[in-house]
Motif scaffolding. Structure first.
Motif, PDB file in Angstrom:
ATOM      1  N   ARG A 217      23.303 -12.764  -8.185  1.00 35.44           N
ATOM      2  CA  ARG A 217      23.979 -13.147  -6.936  1.00 35.44           C
ATOM      3  C   ARG A 217      25.277 -12.382  -6.705  1.00 35.44           C
ATOM      4  N   PHE A 218      26.024 -12.130  -7.774  1.00 31.82           N
ATOM      5  CA  PHE A 218      27.375 -11.605  -7.585  1.00 31.82           C
ATOM      6  C   PHE A 218      27.613 -10.209  -8.149  1.00 31.82           C
ATOM      7  N   ALA A 219      26.782  -9.743  -9.088  1.00 32.04           N
ATOM      8  CA  ALA A 219      27.151  -8.535  -9.833  1.00 32.04           C
ATOM      9  C   ALA A 219      26.061  -7.483  -9.871  1.00 32.04           C
ATOM     10  N   SER A 220      25.158  -7.474  -8.895  1.00 30.48           N
ATOM     11  CA  SER A 220      24.055  -6.510  -8.926  1.00 30.48           C
ATOM     12  C   SER A 220      24.305  -5.263  -8.082  1.00 30.48           C
ATOM     13  N   GLY A 221      25.405  -5.225  -7.364  1.00 34.71           N
ATOM     14  CA  GLY A 221      25.583  -4.133  -6.426  1.00 34.71           C
ATOM     15  C   GLY A 221      26.331  -2.929  -6.960  1.00 34.71           C
ATOM     16  N   GLY A 222      27.016  -3.047  -8.097  1.00 34.85           N
ATOM     17  CA  GLY A 222      27.833  -1.957  -8.595  1.00 34.85           C
ATOM     18  C   GLY A 222      27.094  -1.039  -9.551  1.00 34.85           C
ATOM     19  N   ASP A 223      27.843  -0.187 -10.218  1.00 34.96           N
ATOM     20  CA  ASP A 223      27.290   0.732 -11.201  1.00 34.96           C
ATOM     21  C   ASP A 223      26.792  -0.054 -12.414  1.00 34.96           C
ATOM     22  N   LEU A 224      25.555   0.225 -12.869  1.00 33.62           N
ATOM     23  CA  LEU A 224      24.960  -0.535 -13.961  1.00 33.62           C
ATOM     24  C   LEU A 224      25.699  -0.339 -15.277  1.00 33.62           C
ATOM     25  N   VAL A 225      26.145   0.878 -15.543  1.00 30.99           N
ATOM     26  CA  VAL A 225      26.843   1.143 -16.804  1.00 30.99           C
ATOM     27  C   VAL A 225      28.164   0.380 -16.833  1.00 30.99           C
ATOM     28  N   ALA A 226      28.912   0.458 -15.738  1.00 31.32           N
ATOM     29  CA  ALA A 226      30.196  -0.250 -15.675  1.00 31.32           C
ATOM     30  C   ALA A 226      29.996  -1.753 -15.771  1.00 31.32           C
ATOM     31  N   ALA A 227      28.995  -2.282 -15.060  1.00 34.21           N
ATOM     32  CA  ALA A 227      28.753  -3.719 -15.090  1.00 34.21           C
ATOM     33  C   ALA A 227      28.376  -4.194 -16.484  1.00 34.21           C
ATOM     34  N   THR A 228      27.538  -3.415 -17.166  1.00 35.40           N
ATOM     35  CA  THR A 228      27.113  -3.808 -18.519  1.00 35.40           C
ATOM     36  C   THR A 228      28.284  -3.760 -19.492  1.00 35.40           C
TER      37      THR A 228
END
Length: 300
Positions: free
Chosen positions: A172-183
């Motif tokens: 819901r909240f964290a799927s839109g950014g860069d995957l590496v940064a989010a992880t």
């Protein structure tokens, strides 16, 4: 690219299943919170280095906060609860059986918080998958012993809720950014919780040997980076109830790996359970008929 993505679910299940094997190697030599804190810190450092090498876009403050929150739930609460319960004597089979509730809980949460329409055949698939998991794990339960207490049961249930809530939060909240940064920020969140738990509840005793080093390297590189990246891609691109149903296949694959590596027996009943779980996942992940009108999909 589409042809490659077809292999992501199967690859994720196999990689995720090896995490239980890695834990088997590691747990005799390190306390759970200390081990997990170290694992998450190493994963965050490696991902920061990968971001620098790839020139990845840095997360905004909002993206970092949401990813950290998802990581606290998905990594800190989930793995911390499971490892703590097993460390306190909860039979691994019973713990896995409780964790098997996760797809159903996630489906309920996805309907409530993401607006996903769960069709009857998907509910049937989730139910059949759970039956298959019970059949696969039943011979593993054995004597429950003194490790089944209110505390270990509560920890196992909280861990399941943490994983379900974390994946919903991520979607819901964290799927839109860069995957590496989010992880990376996910592991910052997970590490912070495990560091606090280690300082509060453990003596931080670690015996460094070949098994521990192998387990740490495998769990960091293959699980914390490889498998989690695949999970993040599926969360970003798919419906949560369908992604969560894949976890029904993990006990069967883990049993197969344990049979290959440790000679653990697989009886006919367990093989039937694997087939039933696979059938359930097939129903739960079935795509709607393109000729039929589709119901509202999840908000992104």
């Amino acid at each position: 690219m589409h042809s490659i993505k077809r292999f992501i679910p199967a690859s994720f299940v196999v990689l995720w299943a090896t995490g239980f094997i890695g834990a088997r190697y590691a747990m005799p030599w390190a306390e759970p919170f200390t081990f997990l804190a170290t694992r998450f810190v190493l994963a965050a450092v490696l991902l920061a280095a990968l971001m620098a090498a790839l020139g990845s876009r840095r997360a905004t403050r909002a993206e970092a906060l949401h990813a950290t929150g998802a990581g606290i739930l998905m990594h800190g609460v989930y793995l911390g609860g499971v490892f703590w319960a097993i460390h306190r004597g909860m039979p691994a089979g019973l713990s896995a059986l409780i964790v098997g509730l996760q797809p159903l809980i996630t489906a309920v949460m996805a309907g409530r918080f993401l607006g996903e329409a769960i069709l009857p055949r998907h509910w049937a698939g989730l139910g059949i998958g759970l039956v298959g998991v019970v059949i696969v794990l039943w011979p593993k339960l054995g004597a429950l012993g003194g490790g089944v207490t209110a505390e270990t049961l509560a920890a196992s249930l909280v861990s399941v809720l943490g994983m379900s809530a974390g994946t919903i939060w991520q979607k819901r909240f964290a799927s839109g950014g860069d995957l590496v940064a989010a992880t990376k920020w996910q592991y910052v969140g997970g590490a912070s919780v495990m560091l606090l738990a280690s300082l509060a509840f453990e003596k931080r005793t670690v015996v460094v040997n070949g098994e521990l080093i192998f387990a740490m390297a495998w769990l960091v590189l293959v699980l914390s980076i490889g498998a989690i990246f695949l999970l993040m891609v599926m969360i970003r691109d798919g419906e949560m109830s369908k992604v969560a149903s894949l976890f029904y296949l993990v006990p069967a694959v883990t049993a197969g790996i344990a049979w290959l590596l440790f000679g653990e027996r697989l009886n006919l009943v367990q093989v039937v359970g694997m087939a039933i779980a696979t059938l359930g996942v097939g129903l739960a992940t079935a795509q709607p008929n393109k000729n039929q009108p589709t119901r509202a999909r999840a908000s992104r």
